[in-house]
Design an enzyme around this catalytic site. Sequence first.
Site, PDB file in Angstrom:
ATOM      1  N   THR A 116      26.261 -22.900  18.288  1.00  0.00           N
ATOM      2  CA  THR A 116      24.939 -23.003  18.903  1.00  0.00           C
ATOM      3  C   THR A 116      24.968 -22.898  20.422  1.00  0.00           C
ATOM      4  OG1 THR A 116      23.227 -24.647  19.410  1.00  0.00           O
ATOM      5  CG2 THR A 116      25.291 -25.516  18.662  1.00  0.00           C
ATOM      6  N   TYR A 140      24.739 -33.306  19.056  1.00  0.00           N
ATOM      7  CA  TYR A 140      24.725 -32.102  18.211  1.00  0.00           C
ATOM      8  C   TYR A 140      25.615 -31.016  18.819  1.00  0.00           C
ATOM      9  CZ  TYR A 140      22.948 -27.661  16.407  1.00  0.00           C
ATOM     10  OH  TYR A 140      22.853 -26.391  15.886  1.00  0.00           O
TER      11      TYR A 140
HETATM   12  N1  LIG Z   1      17.844 -23.032  13.343  1.00  0.00           N
HETATM   13  C1  LIG Z   1      18.359 -22.725  14.529  1.00  0.00           C
HETATM   14  O1  LIG Z   1      17.641 -22.333  15.450  1.00  0.00           O
HETATM   15  C2  LIG Z   1      19.844 -22.851  14.777  1.00  0.00           C
HETATM   16  C3  LIG Z   1      20.328 -22.447  16.030  1.00  0.00           C
HETATM   17  C4  LIG Z   1      21.702 -22.580  16.287  1.00  0.00           C
HETATM   18  C5  LIG Z   1      22.563 -23.018  15.306  1.00  0.00           C
HETATM   19  N2  LIG Z   1      22.079 -23.370  14.097  1.00  0.00           N
HETATM   20  C6  LIG Z   1      23.033 -23.794  13.047  1.00  0.00           C
HETATM   21  O2  LIG Z   1      22.884 -22.951  11.927  1.00  0.00           O
HETATM   22  C7  LIG Z   1      23.133 -23.665  10.715  1.00  0.00           C
HETATM   23  C8  LIG Z   1      21.960 -23.472   9.782  1.00  0.00           C
HETATM   24  O3  LIG Z   1      20.779 -23.910  10.416  1.00  0.00           O
HETATM   25  P1  LIG Z   1      19.388 -23.925   9.625  1.00  0.00           P
HETATM   26  O4  LIG Z   1      18.321 -23.943  10.633  1.00  0.00           O
HETATM   27  O5  LIG Z   1      19.430 -22.882   8.584  1.00  0.00           O
HETATM   28  O6  LIG Z   1      19.462 -25.373   8.963  1.00  0.00           O
HETATM   29  P2  LIG Z   1      19.033 -25.839   7.511  1.00  0.00           P
HETATM   30  O7  LIG Z   1      18.950 -27.333   7.568  1.00  0.00           O
HETATM   31  O8  LIG Z   1      17.859 -25.087   7.026  1.00  0.00           O
HETATM   32  O9  LIG Z   1      20.292 -25.419   6.627  1.00  0.00           O
HETATM   33  C9  LIG Z   1      21.440 -26.212   6.480  1.00  0.00           C
HETATM   34  C10 LIG Z   1      21.737 -26.318   5.002  1.00  0.00           C
HETATM   35  O10 LIG Z   1      22.945 -27.070   4.836  1.00  0.00           O
HETATM   36  C11 LIG Z   1      22.763 -28.013   3.782  1.00  0.00           C
HETATM   37  N3  LIG Z   1      23.690 -29.124   4.061  1.00  0.00           N
HETATM   38  C12 LIG Z   1      23.672 -29.959   5.129  1.00  0.00           C
HETATM   39  N4  LIG Z   1      24.691 -30.832   5.033  1.00  0.00           N
HETATM   40  C13 LIG Z   1      25.379 -30.521   3.905  1.00  0.00           C
HETATM   41  C14 LIG Z   1      26.534 -31.052   3.285  1.00  0.00           C
HETATM   42  N5  LIG Z   1      27.188 -32.108   3.780  1.00  0.00           N
HETATM   43  N6  LIG Z   1      26.966 -30.486   2.135  1.00  0.00           N
HETATM   44  C15 LIG Z   1      26.303 -29.429   1.593  1.00  0.00           C
HETATM   45  N7  LIG Z   1      25.208 -28.887   2.131  1.00  0.00           N
HETATM   46  C16 LIG Z   1      24.744 -29.420   3.269  1.00  0.00           C
HETATM   47  C17 LIG Z   1      21.292 -28.379   3.837  1.00  0.00           C
HETATM   48  O11 LIG Z   1      20.800 -28.862   2.606  1.00  0.00           O
HETATM   49  C18 LIG Z   1      20.645 -27.060   4.239  1.00  0.00           C
HETATM   50  O12 LIG Z   1      20.289 -26.308   3.108  1.00  0.00           O
HETATM   51  C19 LIG Z   1      23.402 -25.097  11.146  1.00  0.00           C
HETATM   52  O13 LIG Z   1      24.798 -25.298  11.169  1.00  0.00           O
HETATM   53  C20 LIG Z   1      22.812 -25.187  12.530  1.00  0.00           C
HETATM   54  O14 LIG Z   1      23.490 -26.141  13.316  1.00  0.00           O
HETATM   55  C21 LIG Z   1      20.739 -23.298  13.798  1.00  0.00           C
HETATM   56  O1  LIG Z   2       6.862 -29.924  18.815  1.00  0.00           O
HETATM   57  C1  LIG Z   2       7.621 -29.401  19.622  1.00  0.00           C
HETATM   58  C2  LIG Z   2       8.879 -28.859  19.239  1.00  0.00           C
HETATM   59  C3  LIG Z   2       9.685 -28.314  20.220  1.00  0.00           C
HETATM   60  N1  LIG Z   2       9.294 -28.283  21.513  1.00  0.00           N
HETATM   61  C4  LIG Z   2      10.164 -27.661  22.534  1.00  0.00           C
HETATM   62  O2  LIG Z   2      10.363 -26.317  22.141  1.00  0.00           O
HETATM   63  C5  LIG Z   2      11.679 -25.877  22.488  1.00  0.00           C
HETATM   64  C6  LIG Z   2      12.367 -25.382  21.230  1.00  0.00           C
HETATM   65  O3  LIG Z   2      12.587 -26.499  20.384  1.00  0.00           O
HETATM   66  P1  LIG Z   2      13.094 -26.383  18.878  1.00  0.00           P
HETATM   67  O4  LIG Z   2      12.332 -25.329  18.181  1.00  0.00           O
HETATM   68  O5  LIG Z   2      13.100 -27.767  18.308  1.00  0.00           O
HETATM   69  O6  LIG Z   2      14.564 -25.833  19.051  1.00  0.00           O
HETATM   70  P2  LIG Z   2      15.791 -26.414  19.919  1.00  0.00           P
HETATM   71  O7  LIG Z   2      15.716 -27.878  20.092  1.00  0.00           O
HETATM   72  O8  LIG Z   2      15.881 -25.570  21.153  1.00  0.00           O
HETATM   73  O9  LIG Z   2      17.025 -26.191  18.967  1.00  0.00           O
HETATM   74  C7  LIG Z   2      17.194 -25.050  18.131  1.00  0.00           C
HETATM   75  O10 LIG Z   2      17.939 -24.112  18.836  1.00  0.00           O
HETATM   76  C8  LIG Z   2      19.250 -24.539  19.190  1.00  0.00           C
HETATM   77  C9  LIG Z   2      19.917 -23.417  19.934  1.00  0.00           C
HETATM   78  O11 LIG Z   2      19.284 -23.175  21.159  1.00  0.00           O
HETATM   79  C10 LIG Z   2      19.975 -24.880  17.886  1.00  0.00           C
HETATM   80  O12 LIG Z   2      21.277 -25.259  18.144  1.00  0.00           O
HETATM   81  C11 LIG Z   2      19.269 -25.962  17.109  1.00  0.00           C
HETATM   82  O13 LIG Z   2      19.956 -26.209  15.882  1.00  0.00           O
HETATM   83  C12 LIG Z   2      17.883 -25.494  16.835  1.00  0.00           C
HETATM   84  O14 LIG Z   2      17.161 -26.570  16.221  1.00  0.00           O
HETATM   85  C13 LIG Z   2      12.380 -27.093  23.103  1.00  0.00           C
HETATM   86  O15 LIG Z   2      12.269 -26.993  24.501  1.00  0.00           O
HETATM   87  C14 LIG Z   2      11.542 -28.283  22.638  1.00  0.00           C
HETATM   88  O16 LIG Z   2      11.546 -29.370  23.541  1.00  0.00           O
HETATM   89  C15 LIG Z   2       8.070 -28.797  21.903  1.00  0.00           C
HETATM   90  O17 LIG Z   2       7.716 -28.779  23.085  1.00  0.00           O
HETATM   91  N2  LIG Z   2       7.273 -29.341  20.932  1.00  0.00           N
END
Ligand SMILES: NC(=O)c1ccc[n+]([C@@H]2O[C@H](COP(=O)([O-])OP(=O)(O)OC[C@H]3O[C@@H](n4cnc5c(N)ncnc54)[C@H](O)[C@@H]3O)[C@@H](O)[C@H]2O)c1
Ligand SMILES: O=c1ccn([C@@H]2O[C@H](COP(=O)(O)OP(=O)(O)O[C@H]3O[C@H](CO)[C@@H](O)[C@H](O)[C@H]3O)[C@@H](O)[C@H]2O)c(=O)[nH]1
Length: 328
Positions: A116, A140
């Site tokens: 991330t 995190y």
């Molecule tokens: N969403 C974002 O913007 C974002 C950005 C950067 C990194 N990431 C990373 O990408 C990955 C996926 O993110 P996402 O948004 O799809 O999250 P998500 O919560 O939708 O997906 C994670 C999945 O992992 C499963 N899981 C969690 N812990 C587990 C465990 N101990 N055993 C088995 N399954 C488990 C959950 O049930 C879920 O289905 C994460 O590692 C997150 O840190 C996400």
């Molecule tokens: O109700 C809300 C939700 C979010 N935010 C802001 O919107 C931005 C984006 O927030 P969010 O969508 O929650 O994403 P992040 O906290 O930036 O984190 C995401 O993006 C990261 C990478 O940049 C990943 O690592 C994380 O897993 C993923 O949740 C941030 O500045 C928040 O403070 C608000 O102001 N109001």
Amino acid sequence: MSVLVTGGAGYIGSHTVAELLAQGEDVIVLDNLQKGHSQAVLANKFYVGDIRDSDVLDTIFSVHDIEAVIHFAADSLVGESVQEPLKYYDNNVIAAQRLLTKMNQYGVKKIVFSSTAATYGEPKNIPIREDDSTEPTSPYGETKLAIEKMMKWCDNAYGIKYVSLRYFNAAGAHSDGHIGEDHTPESHLIPIVLQVALGQRQAVSIFGDDYSTEDGTCIRDYIHVMDLANAHWLALKRLREKNESGIFNLGNGTGFSVREVISKAREVTGHPIPANVGPRREGDPAVLIASSEKAKRELGWQPGFESLEEIIRSAWNWHKTHPNGYDK
Ligand SMILES: NC(=O)c1ccc[n+]([C@@H]2O[C@H](COP(=O)([O-])OP(=O)(O)OC[C@H]3O[C@@H](n4cnc5c(N)ncnc54)[C@H](O)[C@@H]3O)[C@@H](O)[C@H]2O)c1
Ligand SMILES: O=c1ccn([C@@H]2O[C@H](COP(=O)(O)OP(=O)(O)O[C@H]3O[C@H](CO)[C@@H](O)[C@H](O)[C@H]3O)[C@@H](O)[C@H]2O)c(=O)[nH]1
């Protein structure tokens, strides 16, 4: 041989499974469904179980011929991690240690890891490059960085090659319309804003407008989930072809403030989307924008959705047709 996808019932994992299947891969999903949805699992080999459970891992690694692991399963909320750091050390660091231990035991030598932008903390340079300093501002980000370092030492000692993909902010949904983002409770900005447009929330709260950015709100680099999914396939190909570890940023290289996201969502949905300013959320850096030049150069990655409008429109299509997520 098969690819094991941990967290394949989650948001980014399910889109990556769709991409892997489209590329002809044999896919096995492991997910404990703490956040994921069985309806999102497109692979027909699906284990409901926890990556910290060594019996489940023993079953999967002994029944299937696993070539590589794509490891999504984690806890991943910046704000929550500040409140509950030990939960993050457990489900991220300890879980990854158990997974790598089993990979080593069964001779599995390739892993693609969900890292991330949160590993960088408050960036020194914009756009952020992979060799910039990593000083996370949240547990995190800290736990994801610890896993990257664990993988480096596992490569050194056991020859397990890794590709760590540092995603910026994932958004959007599959263009087929069958999978998308469904988190309960939802904490991400774009789906929250769209829930306001659907009438499911009164307003969006802006977490702080006193950051040192042009409009005072945080700036993020939004990347489409299908572009992320494709990068995982390219990362797997690179491991096969080069057998070399590496770290890559994945973002579009353009930052949008919270206010800009809300305003674009107003345009896309035609809804006024009321917004209030609330306090800052702990752990949030002011600005995160990626340089993804390395991924373009070395993985051959090219994002297909580069504008915020396309990304929000794609998310809106999913939310409109699935107002209650997978339980519609
Ligand atoms: N969403 C974002 O913007 C974002 C950005 C950067 C990194 N990431 C990373 O990408 C990955 C996926 O993110 P996402 O948004 O799809 O999250 P998500 O919560 O939708 O997906 C994670 C999945 O992992 C499963 N899981 C969690 N812990 C587990 C465990 N101990 N055993 C088995 N399954 C488990 C959950 O049930 C879920 O289905 C994460 O590692 C997150 O840190 C996400
Ligand atoms: O109700 C809300 C939700 C979010 N935010 C802001 O919107 C931005 C984006 O927030 P969010 O969508 O929650 O994403 P992040 O906290 O930036 O984190 C995401 O993006 C990261 C990478 O940049 C990943 O690592 C994380 O897993 C993923 O949740 C941030 O500045 C928040 O403070 C608000 O102001 N109001």
